[in-house]
Design a protein around this motif. Structure first.
Motif, PDB file in Angstrom:
ATOM      1  N   ARG A 101       0.816  -1.222   0.000  1.00 27.54           N
ATOM      2  CA  ARG A 101       0.000   0.000   0.000  1.00 27.54           C
ATOM      3  C   ARG A 101       0.846   1.266   0.000  1.00 27.54           C
ATOM      4  O   ARG A 101       0.316   2.372  -0.168  1.00 27.54           O
ATOM      5  N   LEU A 102       2.159   1.122   0.202  1.00 30.37           N
ATOM      6  CA  LEU A 102       3.014   2.299   0.266  1.00 30.37           C
ATOM      7  C   LEU A 102       3.231   2.882  -1.128  1.00 30.37           C
ATOM      8  O   LEU A 102       3.379   2.136  -2.097  1.00 30.37           O
ATOM      9  N   PRO A 103       3.290   4.225  -1.256  1.00 30.95           N
ATOM     10  CA  PRO A 103       3.572   4.838  -2.567  1.00 30.95           C
ATOM     11  C   PRO A 103       5.012   4.556  -2.961  1.00 30.95           C
ATOM     12  O   PRO A 103       5.930   4.655  -2.154  1.00 30.95           O
ATOM     13  N   PHE A 104       5.201   4.130  -4.224  1.00 29.73           N
ATOM     14  CA  PHE A 104       6.554   3.822  -4.695  1.00 29.73           C
ATOM     15  C   PHE A 104       6.642   4.202  -6.152  1.00 29.73           C
ATOM     16  O   PHE A 104       5.688   4.001  -6.912  1.00 29.73           O
ATOM     17  N   SER A 105       7.805   4.726  -6.557  1.00 25.98           N
ATOM     18  CA  SER A 105       7.950   5.213  -7.939  1.00 25.98           C
ATOM     19  C   SER A 105       8.688   4.188  -8.784  1.00 25.98           C
ATOM     20  O   SER A 105       9.905   4.138  -8.819  1.00 25.98           O
ATOM     21  N   GLY A 106       7.922   3.344  -9.431  1.00 26.48           N
ATOM     22  CA  GLY A 106       8.509   2.413 -10.389  1.00 26.48           C
ATOM     23  C   GLY A 106       9.337   1.326  -9.741  1.00 26.48           C
ATOM     24  O   GLY A 106       9.340   1.133  -8.547  1.00 26.48           O
ATOM     25  N   GLY A 107      10.072   0.605 -10.605  1.00 19.65           N
ATOM     26  CA  GLY A 107      10.939  -0.454 -10.115  1.00 19.65           C
ATOM     27  C   GLY A 107      10.153  -1.731  -9.898  1.00 19.65           C
ATOM     28  O   GLY A 107       8.924  -1.763  -9.987  1.00 19.65           O
ATOM     29  N   PRO A 108      10.860  -2.813  -9.654  1.00 16.87           N
ATOM     30  CA  PRO A 108      10.194  -4.092  -9.446  1.00 16.87           C
ATOM     31  C   PRO A 108       9.385  -4.096  -8.166  1.00 16.87           C
ATOM     32  O   PRO A 108       9.602  -3.301  -7.265  1.00 16.87           O
TER      33      PRO A 108
END
Length: 248
Positions: A101-108
């Motif tokens: 649920r955490l916001p993350f910018s791209g990546g696997p």
């Protein structure tokens, strides 16, 4: 993540103290962790991208009943270079759901980035579980153990009672058990004298057990009760034999 050389109690205190949601852990889980004898901490999964990170750590505790209990810790930051925040969960799936649920910018997907070897329990914990399971089961009392140890040694009148090093060890005991190992049939015979032998078993913070052997007797000139304490059962029995042969 963990502080080196922490006791299980200190490590658990650290985890609960920094977790934002520690109040959500089940009361039964916290109660069981009160008996932790050892622990192992390892990184279970991790993902870093664009200054953001989120990691899941596994903290496995060996409990006094020989079982193991694991807490799952999610560590993450909300903005690049911000301080890490921590959350604790009793189930791995709960930690993975919270991480997703955490916001993350791209990546696997960090949930697919599980580290090799993070599945089975650590060998050291498995070894401790096996060793502890092989020990005779005791019924420990967890209140007043250190005070009991001090009182026991304080009333010992024998010159060869346990030394200061042993006194320091048992003064930090987490729990204790008292068992009567022997009682002579003449204990209540006012015309003679009697002996009783007690084992005082102590559980130390590092998981070790140590026993002190108390020989209580009335082989004294005025028939009063006398207490002697020894490091082994054999030493206590030998002292009882000497007293019975020539009461002082």
């Amino acid at each position: 993540m963990s502080v080196p050389h922490q006791t299980p109690e200190e490590h658990l205190h650290t985890l609960l103290g920094r977790a934002l949601n520690s109040f959500e852990l089940p009361d039964e889980t916290i109660r069981r962790l009160d008996s932790a004898l050892a622990y192992d901490s390892s990184l279970h999964s991790a993902h870093h991208s664009g200054g953001l990170h989120r990691e899941i750590y596994r903290h496995t505790f060996l409990l006094a009943d020989g079982s193991a209990l694991t807490l799952w810790e999610l560590s993450h930051n909300s903005t690049p270079d911000s301080h890490p925040q921590h959350e604790l969960y009793a189930e791995e799936e709960e930690a993975r759901t919270a991480a997703s649920r955490l916001p993350f910018s791209g990546g696997p997907d960090p949930l697919d980035d599980t580290l090799p070897g993070s599945g089975p329990l650590p060998p050291e914990i498995l070894r401790l579980v096996a060793e502890y399971a092989a020990l005779p089961r005791r019924t420990y009392v967890t209140e007043g153990s250190a005070d009991h140890a001090r009182r026991l040694l304080r009333r010992a009148e024998n010159a060869d009672r346990p030394d200061e090093r042993t006194a320091r060890l048992v003064s930090g005991a987490l729990a204790h058990e008292i068992t009567q190992a022997f009682r002579s049939p003449r204990w209540d015979d006012v015309a003679g004298f009697g002996f009783a032998l007690y084992e005082h078993a102590f559980l130390l913070p590092d998981g070790r057990e140590i026993s002190l052997w108390e020989a209580e007797h009335t082989a004294t000139p005025d028939g009063r009760h006398m207490c002697e304490v020894y490091l082994s059962e054999d030493a206590a029995l030998a002292a009882m034999e000497r007293r019975s042969a020539q009461p002082s």
